[in-house]
Design an enzyme around this catalytic site. Structure first.
Site, PDB file in Angstrom:
ATOM      1  N   GLU A 166       9.310 -12.487 -24.580  1.00 48.94           N
ATOM      2  CA  GLU A 166       8.324 -11.409 -24.516  1.00 48.94           C
ATOM      3  C   GLU A 166       8.946 -10.034 -24.380  1.00 48.94           C
ATOM      4  OE1 GLU A 166       6.888 -12.243 -19.901  1.00 48.94           O
ATOM      5  OE2 GLU A 166       5.514 -11.217 -21.234  1.00 48.94           O
ATOM      6  N   HIS A 201      16.047 -35.439 -28.804  1.00 48.12           N
ATOM      7  CA  HIS A 201      14.911 -35.910 -29.611  1.00 48.12           C
ATOM      8  C   HIS A 201      14.524 -34.902 -30.693  1.00 48.12           C
ATOM      9  CE1 HIS A 201      14.444 -39.411 -27.103  1.00 48.12           C
ATOM     10  NE2 HIS A 201      14.484 -38.628 -26.022  1.00 48.12           N
ATOM     11  N   ARG A 226       1.480   1.730  -6.149  1.00 42.70           N
ATOM     12  CA  ARG A 226       1.710   0.753  -5.078  1.00 42.70           C
ATOM     13  C   ARG A 226       0.441  -0.031  -4.726  1.00 42.70           C
ATOM     14  NH1 ARG A 226       6.378   1.624  -1.948  1.00 42.70           N
ATOM     15  NH2 ARG A 226       5.413   0.498  -0.246  1.00 42.70           N
ATOM     16  N   CYS A 230       0.852  -1.191   0.000  1.00 42.29           N
ATOM     17  CA  CYS A 230       0.000   0.000   0.000  1.00 42.29           C
ATOM     18  C   CYS A 230       0.880   1.231   0.000  1.00 42.29           C
ATOM     19  CB  CYS A 230      -0.863   0.015   1.255  1.00 42.29           C
ATOM     20  SG  CYS A 230      -1.808  -1.502   1.480  1.00 42.29           S
ATOM     21  N   LYS A 271      -0.981  -6.577 -19.847  1.00 43.71           N
ATOM     22  CA  LYS A 271      -0.752  -7.132 -18.506  1.00 43.71           C
ATOM     23  C   LYS A 271      -1.836  -8.142 -18.142  1.00 43.71           C
ATOM     24  CE  LYS A 271       1.363  -7.491 -14.591  1.00 43.71           C
ATOM     25  NZ  LYS A 271       2.567  -8.345 -14.652  1.00 43.71           N
ATOM     26  N   TRP A 301      -3.863  -1.742  -1.354  1.00 43.56           N
ATOM     27  CA  TRP A 301      -3.892  -2.961  -2.157  1.00 43.56           C
ATOM     28  C   TRP A 301      -4.225  -4.043  -1.149  1.00 43.56           C
ATOM     29  CZ3 TRP A 301      -3.382  -4.249  -7.239  1.00 43.56           C
ATOM     30  CH2 TRP A 301      -3.101  -5.590  -7.547  1.00 43.56           C
ATOM     31  N   LYS A 313      10.232 -15.310 -20.693  1.00 42.61           N
ATOM     32  CA  LYS A 313      10.642 -13.962 -20.300  1.00 42.61           C
ATOM     33  C   LYS A 313      11.481 -13.323 -21.396  1.00 42.61           C
ATOM     34  CE  LYS A 313       8.643 -13.326 -17.850  1.00 42.61           C
ATOM     35  NZ  LYS A 313       7.489 -13.630 -17.020  1.00 42.61           N
ATOM     36  N   GLU A 330       9.844 -20.873 -18.168  1.00 39.97           N
ATOM     37  CA  GLU A 330       9.604 -19.498 -17.736  1.00 39.97           C
ATOM     38  C   GLU A 330      10.735 -18.574 -18.208  1.00 39.97           C
ATOM     39  OE1 GLU A 330       7.310 -17.805 -16.836  1.00 39.97           O
ATOM     40  OE2 GLU A 330       8.166 -16.056 -15.846  1.00 39.97           O
ATOM     41  N   ASN A 349       0.879   0.102   6.256  1.00 44.86           N
ATOM     42  CA  ASN A 349       1.329  -0.751   5.163  1.00 44.86           C
ATOM     43  C   ASN A 349       2.000  -1.956   5.816  1.00 44.86           C
ATOM     44  OD1 ASN A 349       2.193  -1.757   2.718  1.00 44.86           O
ATOM     45  ND2 ASN A 349       3.929  -0.357   2.547  1.00 44.86           N
ATOM     46  N   GLY A 350       1.709  -3.171   5.331  1.00 42.90           N
ATOM     47  CA  GLY A 350       2.328  -4.364   5.908  1.00 42.90           C
ATOM     48  C   GLY A 350       1.256  -5.329   6.398  1.00 42.90           C
TER      49      GLY A 350
HETATM   50  C1  AGP Z   1       4.094 -13.299 -18.484  1.00 42.68           C
HETATM   51  O1  AGP Z   1       5.130 -12.445 -18.238  1.00 42.68           O
HETATM   52  C2  AGP Z   1       2.783 -12.686 -18.781  1.00 42.68           C
HETATM   53  N1  AGP Z   1       2.474 -11.554 -18.058  1.00 42.68           N
HETATM   54  C3  AGP Z   1       1.654 -13.704 -18.976  1.00 42.68           C
HETATM   55  O2  AGP Z   1       2.158 -14.917 -19.436  1.00 42.68           O
HETATM   56  C4  AGP Z   1       0.743 -13.970 -17.744  1.00 42.68           C
HETATM   57  O3  AGP Z   1       1.423 -14.746 -16.800  1.00 42.68           O
HETATM   58  C5  AGP Z   1      -0.542 -14.655 -18.223  1.00 42.68           C
HETATM   59  O4  AGP Z   1      -1.206 -13.813 -19.122  1.00 42.68           O
HETATM   60  C6  AGP Z   1      -1.452 -15.020 -17.075  1.00 42.68           C
HETATM   61  O5  AGP Z   1      -1.803 -13.911 -16.333  1.00 42.68           O
HETATM   62  P1  AGP Z   1      -2.497 -14.050 -14.922  1.00 42.68           P
HETATM   63  O6  AGP Z   1      -1.530 -14.631 -13.993  1.00 42.68           O
HETATM   64  O7  AGP Z   1      -2.890 -12.651 -14.567  1.00 42.68           O
HETATM   65  O8  AGP Z   1      -3.688 -14.943 -15.112  1.00 42.68           O
END
Ligand code: AGP
Length: 673
Positions: free
Chosen positions: A556, A572, A51, A2, A668, A95, A553, A549, A121-122
């Protein structure tokens, strides 16, 4: 996470009370010389909104009350008076961690009398115990938050000190015994409803009672993490305290500030002093006095040279980098108050009792992208420690089929936003079939949290960068806690084994910090291997979840070709693509079958590919072009290695000049199927 802001000015300074709309800014643009609190608090909250932003509020000190305006929603939705004469006040943007985002749960929180207002906050870990004690003493609570215990504890402390100072006599008019009793009507209810606007002083004031000493006594009783800022009716002072949660003082000219970070006030002053854990400070328009362990102390004065925008990113070039660095703190929040070391168990605030879990034949994890990778990691943990069958499915592929009995299936939707359409759709399919659902999410009040039977919050704080970083670590951590919960209740996990896993979880924030301390090295490695044809990420078991993962990263944010897969799969097919221009990033840790993975490393090494190893396996050293050591942490070592992969991806993308926080074509939160 927060955001907190507090402001106090001299009534006489700068554009003080005579200017009806006076704010905290001097006409000459210099540090604030005085003025009204409200506009400064609102600007500060806007700067802190990154935040957290599910509810907001302010408290403004009046002569015989504290006026509180608070409600669910963003700062700009907050119903506020056009002007207010107060020169002292606090503000908060929230938050949620305890309790949904509602008007009542928004900060500031007040005591029964309406004289004390607190922003926090916390996480206060022992709040349920404190709340029960306070309720038994007659205090009436208005919210579901952990924070609310603080104003009530303070009310009791101030009342006791006032009574002692007046030799046991009453100083208020009605002759009540003070404290909680004076605050409530005959039914023990608060005198005033908590609403967007509240002024309800009934204490008769706390006179000259030493608020700093009272706050010291209160925070002594708190377990967990906190940054708190306190205002008391009729008192031209802010009293603040911190423990494991940031708090910085802004030092103006005839006005002072306190905030979660300098973003909140950097447009007014760049002179700051950072409080340390255990500090309690009294802030007035003229002075800042800090106490630690009962003694007055000095804290260094510093000048920050950030612009407002940079300050919001905490001085980092990108939110993603800031969020990578926030991981130790985020993970502490994920774990806070949930580990019972003595019992070798966890306390998760989710309603998944032993009899429900005993009937579960299969756990299905559904998720997308990074959250899917967290699910892959969790699958191994659940199978190993909770002895339960687990499937992990990409949410957009999910159907509730295969002859499974819904009554014997627990479906866990892993989604940091709680709003991903594919994941919600999968969860709804499961619920429609009759399965019990659990959302593992970062967002209190999100659709997933509301629709699922239960929600487990990962408490990572808001993540602004499109690339998920700290939320992945917090998801895996929360799912590790869930593993202990399930394993213990199903009788599959001994307290000794659970304790060992919990011990590793406790060590996780420190181990992540060790990787962060190696950031320069990873930056140099990224510079050396930028601009290659393709990148392969490999590992086994937990290491393959992290490999996937790491590749995601890099793809993207750097827009380069990267692939992650179990290292055993190299031979394979993909080995045909391996050349000296295709670096292979490898997880060689416990939980990732390092011995077998090393055999695959030898295959790529003999074809000239550079091998970058994230390793706790000594035997691997001779086969690696770059070795990044991973501290011993059992099955959590691959999660620590992932932090190295995040830094690698970040630095490659940065060298290539990519739009790291907002990569092309990505959002996002993906709210379409
Ligand atoms: C990864 O860096 C992305 N932001 C994306 O793969 C994300 O994890 C995916 O869209 C799922 O989002 P969520 O965790 O909000 O459901």
């Amino acid at each position: 996470m927060c955001g907190i802001i507090g402001y106090i000015s001299n009534e006489d300074g700068g554009n003080g009370r005579d200017d009806e709309h006076g704010g905290g800014e001097r006409a000459d643009g210099g540090p604030t010389g005085g003025g009204r609190a409200l506009p400064v608090l609102v600007d500060g909250l806007r700067n802190l909104e990154y935040r957290g932003y599910d509810s907001a509020g302010v408290a403004l000190v009046e002569d015989d009350a504290v006026a509180v305006h608070k409600q669910q929603g963003v700062i700009d939705d907050l119903a506020l008076p056009d002007a207010h004469p107060a020169t002292c006040g606090v503000g908060h943007t929230r938050w949620s961690t305890h309790g949904k985002p509602t008007d009542a749960n928004a900060h500031p929180h007040t005591d029964c009398t309406g004289d004390v207002a607190v922003v926090h906050n916390g996480i206060i870990e022992n709040y349920d115990h404190l709340r029960a004690e306070l309720e038994a003493a007659g205090h009436a609570f208005s919210s579901e938050t952990d924070t609310e215990v603080v104003p009530h504890l303070l009310e009791a402390e101030l009342a006791a000190r006032r009574e002692a100072a007046t030799d046991g006599g009453r100083v208020d008019e009605d002759g009540d015994a003070g404290g909680a009793e004076s605050a409530a009507d005959g039914d023990g209810e608060p005198v005033d409803d908590v609403g967007p606007y509240r002024t309800a002083s009934t204490s008769g004031g706390f006179g000259d009672v030493d608020v700093v000493a009272a706050v010291e006594a209160v925070v002594d009783r708190l377990e967990g993490s906190y940054a708190v800022a306190v205002t008391v009716a009729g008192r031209e002072e802010l009293v603040v305290a911190r423990q494991d949660s940031p708090l910085v003082l802004g030092l103006g000219d005839g006005a002072n500030f306190v905030a979660s970070d300098v973003t909140a006030f950097v447009e007014h002053t760049r002179e700051v002093a950072y409080l340390e854990d255990g500090d309690v400070a009294r802030v007035t328009g003229d002075a800042v006095d800090v106490r630690h362990d009962g003694a007055w102390v000095e804290r260094d004065r510093k000048t920050v040279d950030w612009e407002a925008e940079a300050a919001e990113k905490g001085g980092y070039d990108h939110y993603m980098l800031k969020e990578i660095y926030e991981q130790p703190g985020a993970l502490r929040q994920t774990l806070s108050g949930r580990i019972d070391e003595v019992a070798g168990d966890v306390d998760l605030d989710v309603d998944l009792p032993a009899d429900v879990l005993a009937d579960v034949e299969e756990i299905q994890l559904v998720a997308c992208g990074t959250s899917y990778h967290a699910g892959l990691y969790a699958r191994r943990l659940l199978e190993e420690f909770a002895d339960v069958r687990v499937t992990v499915e990409v949410a957009s592929e999910y159907e509730f089929t295969g002859g499974r009995d819904p009554w014997e299936t627990l479906v866990v939707a892993v989604t940091q936003s709680g709003e991903t359409a594919d994941t919600l759709s999968a969860m709804r399919k499961a619920a429609k079939a009759g399965a019990r659902t659990l959302a593992v999410t970062n967002t209190v009040g999100s659709t997933a949290a509301r629709e699922a039977d239960d929600a487990l919050y990962i408490r990572a704080g808001p993540e602004i960068g499109v690339a998920a970083t700290k939320t992945f670590a917090a998801q895996v951590t929360a799912l590790s806690l869930l593993t202990v919960h399930v394993g213990r209740r199903r009788g599959a996990l001994s307290s000794e084994r659970a304790s060992h896993l919990l011990e590793n979880l406790r060590g996780l924030p420190g181990a992540v910090q060790q990787l962060l301390d190696a950031s320069d090295r990873l930056q140099a490695v990224a510079s050396e291997y930028v601009d290659e044809d393709a990148y392969f990420f490999v590992g086994r078991q937990l290491g393959s979840a992290v490999a996937l993962e790491g590749a995601l990263k890099l793809k993207e944010i750097a827009y380069v070709h990267a692939e992650g897969f179990p290292s055993g799969e190299l031979k394979h097919g993909t080995l045909a693509l391996v050349t000296e221009d295709t670096p292979v990033l490898t997880v060689l840790t416990e939980g990732a079958r390092p011995k077998e993975t090393l055999n695959n490393v030898k295959e790529v090494e003999s074809r000239g590919a550079p091998v970058i190893g994230f390793s706790s396996y000594d035997a691997a050293a001779n086969y690696l072009d770059v070795e990044i050591p991973i501290p011993d942490l059992g099955v959590l070592e691959p999660l620590v290695a992932n932090v190295g992969l995040q830094l690698f991806a970040y630095h490659v993308a940065n060298e290539l000049g990519r739009a790291i926080d907002k990569p092309r074509n990505l959002a996002k939160s993906v709210t379409v199927e």
